[in-house]
Design a protein around this motif. Structure first.
Motif, PDB file in Angstrom:
ATOM      1  N   GLN A 128      -7.523 -15.376   1.469  1.00 54.52           N
ATOM      2  CA  GLN A 128      -7.759 -13.971   1.151  1.00 54.52           C
ATOM      3  C   GLN A 128      -7.493 -13.688  -0.328  1.00 54.52           C
ATOM      4  O   GLN A 128      -8.141 -12.833  -0.927  1.00 54.52           O
ATOM      5  N   GLU A 129      -6.565 -14.419  -0.947  1.00 49.30           N
ATOM      6  CA  GLU A 129      -6.316 -14.236  -2.378  1.00 49.30           C
ATOM      7  C   GLU A 129      -7.528 -14.670  -3.205  1.00 49.30           C
ATOM      8  O   GLU A 129      -7.919 -13.997  -4.160  1.00 49.30           O
ATOM      9  N   VAL A 130      -8.117 -15.796  -2.839  1.00 52.40           N
ATOM     10  CA  VAL A 130      -9.310 -16.266  -3.545  1.00 52.40           C
ATOM     11  C   VAL A 130     -10.457 -15.280  -3.344  1.00 52.40           C
ATOM     12  O   VAL A 130     -11.176 -14.930  -4.289  1.00 52.40           O
ATOM     13  N   ALA A 131     -10.626 -14.824  -2.107  1.00 52.70           N
ATOM     14  CA  ALA A 131     -11.699 -13.871  -1.820  1.00 52.70           C
ATOM     15  C   ALA A 131     -11.512 -12.581  -2.611  1.00 52.70           C
ATOM     16  O   ALA A 131     -12.473 -12.031  -3.170  1.00 52.70           O
ATOM     17  N   LEU A 132     -10.276 -12.095  -2.684  1.00 51.77           N
ATOM     18  CA  LEU A 132      -9.996 -10.865  -3.424  1.00 51.77           C
ATOM     19  C   LEU A 132     -10.254 -11.061  -4.913  1.00 51.77           C
ATOM     20  O   LEU A 132     -10.907 -10.228  -5.556  1.00 51.77           O
TER      21      LEU A 132
END
Length: 234
Positions: A128-132
Motif C-alpha cells: 500500500q505504501e508503494v501504491a500510495l
C-alpha cells in the motif's frame, strides 16, 4: 505468536488517537524487541522507511530536527553513504531523481524481508505504501505534464486494488506540505485500524502496533515543525 512477542504485546502501553503523545518511543520499543532477532529485523524493515522519510525531509529543508532510529546522523544529513542494500545495482537504469533510486531499493529490500519472514503485515504495508507513493507521482506528473514512468518506483510491488481517489481529492486541497503529510498519515492510520484484525494472534500484531507508534511519532514531529513554521512567520 512467539512467547516473547505475546509477553511484549501484553506489556505494551495502549496507543492514543492521532495527535496524542506517544506513550513510548520507537527506540524504546526496538530495545524491548531486541531479544527476539526475527521480530527486530521486521521492525528494522518497517522503521527504516521512517528514517528515510526524515532524511528526505531534512535534505529538502523541511525538517531541521530528525530523530532517526537506524540511520546515523551523518547518513541522515547525506554526509555518509547509506547501507549497501540501499544502493542501486549498476544494471539498473538511473532514475531522474536520485532519491527515487533509494526508495526503489528500500521497497524491494523490505518486501524481501517480509517474504523471508512470512510477514503478511509487512508485505501488505509495503504494497500500500508503494501504491500510495506512485499514485501521488501520477497526480504530480499529470499536473506538471511530465512522463510519470520516469518517477515510479517498485511498481510491481504496489497493491493493485488500492483506491486513493478520495484521498487524492483531499490532498490536492492541502494548504501546505505539512497539511498534505497529515492527510497521508491520517489515511495510513485508518488503513491500520481497518485491517488490524487481520494481524491478531500472530507476530505481525507487534508490527501493526509499531506502525501505529511510528505514525504517532511522525505526527509529533509534524506538530513541532508546524509550530516552528508559525513562529518564523510571526
Amino acid at each position: 505468536m512467539s512467547g516473547i512477542n505475546y509477553y511484549l504485546l501484553s506489556a505494551l502501553p495502549g496507543l492514543g488517537e492521532p495527535g496524542s503523545t506517544p506513550p513510548i518511543t520507537r527506540q524504546e520499543l526496538y530495545k524491548m524487541v531486541s531479544a527476539s532477532p526475527a521480530a527486530a529485523r521486521l521492525l528494522e524493515a518497517l522503521f527504516l522507511g521512517d528514517d528515510l522519510l526524515q532524511r528526505q525531509a531534512l535534505l529538502a529543508g523541511q525538517d531541521s530536527q530528525p530523530e532517526p532510529l537506524l540511520l546515523t546522523p551523518s547518513q541522515i544529513r547525506g554526509e555518509q553513504p547509506l547501507p549497501d542494500f540501499l544502493t542501486i545495482p549498476s544494471s539498473d537504469s538511473p532514475r531522474r531523481i536520485p532519491e527515487d533510486q533509494i526508495w526503489n531499493a528500500y521497497y524491494h529490500w523490505a518486501a524481501q524481508q517480509a517474504k523471508q519472514a512470512g510477514s503478511r503485515f509487512l508485505a501488505r504495508w509495503i504494497a500500500q505504501e508503494v501504491a500510495l507513493r506512485n499514485t501521488l507521482v501520477l497526480a504530480r506528473a499529470k499536473a506538471l505534464e511530465l512522463e510519470p514512468s520516469e518517477y515510479l518506483v517498485a511498481d510491481e510491488l504496489a497493491d493493485p486494488d488500492a483506491d486513493f481517489t478520495a484521498l487524492l481529492n483531499e490532498w490536492g486541497l492541502a494548504k501546505n506540505p505539512l497539511q498534505g503529510e497529515r492527510l497521508l498519515d491520517d489515511y495510513r492510520w485508518r488503513w491500520l485500524k481497518d485491517h488490524e484484525s487481520w494481524f491478531r494472534f500472530t507476530d505481525d500484531e507487534l508490527l501493526a502496533y509499531a506502525a501505529q507508534l511510528m505514525l504517532l511519532e511522525r505526527w509529533h514531529r509534524l506538530n513541532k515543525a508546524e509550530a516552528q513554521e508559525q513562529s518564523v512567520q510571526k
